[in-house]
Enzyme design. Structure first.
Site, short mmCIF file in Angstrom:
data_model
loop_
_atom_site.label_atom_id
_atom_site.label_comp_id
_atom_site.label_asym_id
_atom_site.label_seq_id
_atom_site.Cartn_x
_atom_site.Cartn_y
_atom_site.Cartn_z
CE1 TYR A 156 -4.00 -1.99 0.16
CE2 TYR A 156 -2.93 -3.16 1.95
CZ TYR A 156 -3.94 -3.07 1.02
OH TYR A 156 -4.90 -4.04 0.96
CE1 TYR A 163 -7.94 -3.31 2.73
CE2 TYR A 163 -7.94 -2.08 4.78
CZ TYR A 163 -7.40 -3.06 3.98
OH TYR A 163 -6.34 -3.79 4.44
NE ARG A 164 -3.56 -0.48 4.63
CZ ARG A 164 -3.20 -1.37 5.55
NH1 ARG A 164 -3.93 -2.44 5.75
NH2 ARG A 164 -2.12 -1.20 6.25
C1 EUG Z 1 -3.44 -8.94 3.45
C2 EUG Z 1 -4.23 -8.41 4.43
C3 EUG Z 1 -4.82 -7.18 4.24
C4 EUG Z 1 -4.63 -6.51 3.08
C5 EUG Z 1 -3.85 -7.04 2.09
C6 EUG Z 1 -3.25 -8.26 2.28
C7 EUG Z 1 -2.84 -10.25 3.66
C8 EUG Z 1 -2.31 -10.96 2.69
C9 EUG Z 1 -5.94 -7.11 6.28
O1 EUG Z 1 -5.61 -6.55 5.12
O2 EUG Z 1 -5.23 -5.31 2.95
C10 EUG Z 1 -1.80 -12.30 2.91
#
Ligand code: EUG
Length: 532
Positions: free
Chosen positions: A93, A477-478
């Site tokens: 992100y 969401y992000r």
């Molecule tokens: C993960 C978890 C997330 C996300 C992107 C990836 C996990 C990957 C809780 O959010 O936004 C294995």
């Protein structure tokens, strides 16, 4: 040569750096190329092309709230954009990379004090540089009977994670990390310090009651650019007596529809922690050649064919692990309740019991526990499944139903295939269930350190996914900084009034536009006009 902020010449920039050095000490102002390069996104979607896209100009690492204030005042004086990070591990992100090239990263890693952990009242107050490991260790060293709720990577920061809508594993009211906060302290864009909730009363107690009086403005600091959070209180779960996890398996692909309804109900009753969906027929175990063959056919496979294959292989279509926390009697009773409701409704559902784990647990037992984050023990195991060169996460918020999962498989699968990025989501790919009251369809697009063409296609596919999601009524969401504007623009109800309202606030509290310009898709006036 540093990437300078827009409209700032080198002379002004050097003068500002000198002021930063005077304010916090020369050791904590980083301006050499090699130091600044460390703040590039470690999962950089521009590798192989212009790797310095969205690069910082310098970084500063204050030790105290007063030093943060001094930095903000200097930034105003010289019109230098700042970009605060906590531990800077927002991988997938954007990492520690700003939304505006040439921003000065305010690296809060030295502000790593645990201010307080209350065992009677079950809360913690921490600074942004505190990691989940730090907070966990603080609690263990003192033998306090409270649990943290941690996300997969333990090196992240409770403050930073909460401020980017991060989540964990236990009951909803703890695993929604922003939702579990109870007041914060922030340095505003004009350099003043503000406290929210009960912290706004001199001598008041942060950590208990979240709201105080009047509007609740804490949300402005989430994915936002309205200040630098320097302290934050979080509710903690008292150490439960027991943990229990049982698995449900259902035979047919369409059984996901009633299964989701039952699991939603358990969750909304507050009986389970994060439900972990998987698939014995596909999903993470999806490398079955017969399945691949079915899926590769024009038009794909029908549900009847998929179900016949799963039945022939003797595996179910979907599984879900249910996690229970609390007294031993109630975790077992709640598992019995879940079994009864699902067995009554879904023909052929199977139930695999787990075992009761009791707390406090010895360090040795923690080390061998199968899924440590589920019991609030931070670790770094997740990186075993992250590809070497990293990922870009596209994460769409969708309704909490199996129908939305099936639709997402179709909509995003088409984009993968069109962009030559492989098959994409398969018919057994489930949803992320960490967040309360929503599913998130996460598609991790692989990046390459050397193949710029792949990265360019990934960026284009990401943009197509944003648009395709918006057509379904879905948003994200992000997001990595490169996509923030497009995502914010999809939240377009009533002529983008959400964004415009935030811009009005932005112009009023940050007239020089120095605080994280572009974060959350919100730009200060000066830069909006430039972009127009
Ligand atoms: C993960 C978890 C997330 C996300 C992107 C990836 C996990 C990957 C809780 O959010 O936004 C294995």
């Amino acid at each position: 040569m540093a990437t300078l902020p827009p409209g700032i010449n080198d002379q002004t920039f050097q003068a500002a750096l000198n002021e930063f050095r005077n304010a916090i000490g020369a050791d904590w102002v980083f301006s050499s190329d090699e130091d600044v390069a460390l703040y590039r996104d470690a999962y950089n979607p521009f590798w192989g092309e212009d790797e310095r896209t969205l690069e910082a100009s310098a970084a500063v690492a204050p030790d105290t709230t007063e030093e943060v204030q001094a930095i903000v005042r200097i930034a105003n004086q010289y019109q230098i954009p700042l970009y605060p990070i906590s531990t800077g591990k927002n991988l997938g992100y954007g990492g520690s990379s700003p939304n505006l090239s040439g921003s000065v990263v305010v690296d809060l890693k030295r502000m790593n004090r645990v201010i307080e952990v209350s065992e009677d009242k079950n809360y913690a107050i921490v600074e942004p540089g505190v990691s989940y490991f730090d907070l966990y260790n603080y609690i263990q060293e003192r033998g306090l009977r409270v649990w943290i709720d941690c996300p997969d990577p333990g090196w992240g920061s409770p403050v930073g994670n909460a401020l980017d809508h991060g989540v964990g594993y236990t009951y909803n009211r703890y695993r929604d990390h922003f939702g579990s906060h109870a007041g914060l302290e922030a340095v505003l864009p004009n350099g003043e310090v503000m406290r929210t909730g009960m912290g706004a009363i001199p001598g008041g107690e942060m950590g208990n009651y979240r709201y105080g009086f009047g509007p609740e403005i804490d949300g402005l600091f989430v994915q936002g650019n309205f200040g630098i959070v320097t302290k934050m209180a979080f509710h903690l779960m008292p150490e439960p007596e027991a943990y229990y996890s049982g698995r449900v398996i259902v035979p047919r692909r369409q059984d996901l529809i009633p299964l989701v309804k039952h699991v939603n109900n358990l969750e909304d009753l507050g009986l389970i922690g994060q439900p972990e969906y998987g698939s014995p027929a596909g999903g993470f175990g999806g490398n079955n050649p017969e399945l691949q063959e079915l899926l590769a056919r024009p038009g794909g496979a029908t549900d009847a064919e998929l179900d016949a294959l799963a039945a022939r292989r003797g595996v179910g279509s979907w599984s879900v692990n249910l996690q229970f926390y609390g007294p031993e009697e109630s975790v077992l009773a709640n598992w019995a309740f879940a079994r009864r409701k699902i067995a009554e409704d879904i023909e052929g559902a199977q139930f695999e019991p787990g075992q009761v784990y009791r707390f406090p647990m010895s360090d040795e037992d923690k080390r061998t526990f199968p899924h440590r984050v589920a019991i609030g023990v931070p670790n770094m195991e997740i990186f075993r499944i992250v590809p070497q060169d990293g990922l870009l996460y596209f994460s769409a918020l969708v309704p909490r139903s199996a129908e939305a999962i099936f639709r997402g498989q179709q909509v995003f699968g088409e984009i993968y295939r069109e962009m030559g990025l492989g098959p994409g989501p398969n018919p057994y790919q489930g949803a992320a269930t960490w967040h309360p009251r929503t599913f998130i369809l996460i598609n991790g697009f692989p990046l390459s350190r050397t193949d710029g063409d792949l990265n360019a296609r990934v960026r284009q596919a990401f943009r197509m996914c944003i648009d395709a999601a918006a057509e379904e009524g879905w948003g994200e969401y992000r997001a990595p900084p490169a996509f923030a504007d497009q995502i914010m623009n999809a939240y377009s109800f009533n002529g983008n009034v959400l964004r415009r309202f935030c811009e009005d606030l932005k112009d009023s509290v940050d007239p020089n536009g120095i605080m994280a310009p572009g974060r959350g898709g919100i730009w200060p006036r000066r830069l909006r006009e430039e972009q127009a």
